[in-house]
Design an enzyme around this catalytic site. Structure first.
Site, short mmCIF file in Angstrom:
data_model
loop_
_atom_site.label_atom_id
_atom_site.label_comp_id
_atom_site.label_asym_id
_atom_site.label_seq_id
_atom_site.Cartn_x
_atom_site.Cartn_y
_atom_site.Cartn_z
N CYS A 66 46.98 -12.03 -3.18
CA CYS A 66 45.64 -12.62 -3.22
C CYS A 66 45.77 -14.00 -2.59
O CYS A 66 46.78 -14.29 -1.94
CB CYS A 66 45.06 -12.63 -4.64
SG CYS A 66 45.93 -13.65 -5.83
N GLY A 69 48.13 -15.75 -5.22
CA GLY A 69 49.07 -14.85 -5.91
C GLY A 69 48.93 -14.94 -7.42
O GLY A 69 49.49 -14.13 -8.15
C1 RB5 Z 1 39.76 -15.53 -3.87
O1 RB5 Z 1 38.98 -16.48 -3.26
C2 RB5 Z 1 40.91 -16.14 -4.64
O2 RB5 Z 1 40.41 -16.75 -5.78
C3 RB5 Z 1 41.89 -15.06 -4.98
O3 RB5 Z 1 42.33 -14.47 -3.81
C4 RB5 Z 1 43.15 -15.49 -5.68
O4 RB5 Z 1 43.70 -16.62 -5.10
C5 RB5 Z 1 43.12 -15.59 -7.12
O5 RB5 Z 1 44.13 -15.92 -7.76
#
Ligand code: RB5
Length: 147
Positions: A66, A69
């Protein structure tokens, strides 16, 4: 070895490049999405199916990406049998498997560059759990929390 991968929009680009890299290294990949860049998508929608696939032994290990992460590791660890961690360094990438039987590596697509990510996942995938008594004992205590 069959590897599951998943990412939200924050990790989509890195997931795509890691998928190509892993395929070139001979790994079989099962992609749990996202399958396109959608800034409104939510990481649990991709990471939970990957986590379930690890528990069901549909894939041996997983990589979830993400933005940071963090979200990926938080949600993955809600699934009993998954041992996920956000990894940013080479030592933890292999030691997490050797000592803690890490089965899902989480990366931050907005944090970790492509080449570093490749090195981290290679260290993760080549590592094996040692099965040492002290590590088994600790893991039993972790598993007890899942009941
Ligand atoms: C998305 O914008 C972001 O919040 C997600 O990818 C992630 O970093 C969450 O932990």
């Amino acid at each position: 070895m069959k590897i599951g991968i998943a990412a939200d929009h924050g990790g989509y680009e890195l997931k795509e490049s890691l998928s190509e890299f892993l395929t070139s290294k001979g790994y079989e990949i099962k992609d749990f999405g996202a399958f396109g860049l959608d800034n409104q998508d939510d990481y649990p929608d991709f990471v939970i199916p990957l986590a379930n696939a690890i528990v069901n032994q549909e894939v041996e290990r997983g990589i979830a990406v993400c933005g940071s992460g963090v979200g990926a590791s938080v949600v993955a660890n809600k699934v009993a049998g998954v041992r996920a961690a956000l990894i940013n360094d080479h030592f933890s990438a292999h030691q997490g498997v050797e000592d803690d039987d890490l089965n899902l590596l989480c990366l931050g697509g907005r944090v970790t560059g492509k080449m570093v990510a490749q090195e981290l996942i290679e260290a993760f995938l080549k590592a094996e759990f040692t099965g040492a008594e002290r590590h088994m004992r600790r893991l039993e205590k972790v598993k007890a929390l899942e009941k």
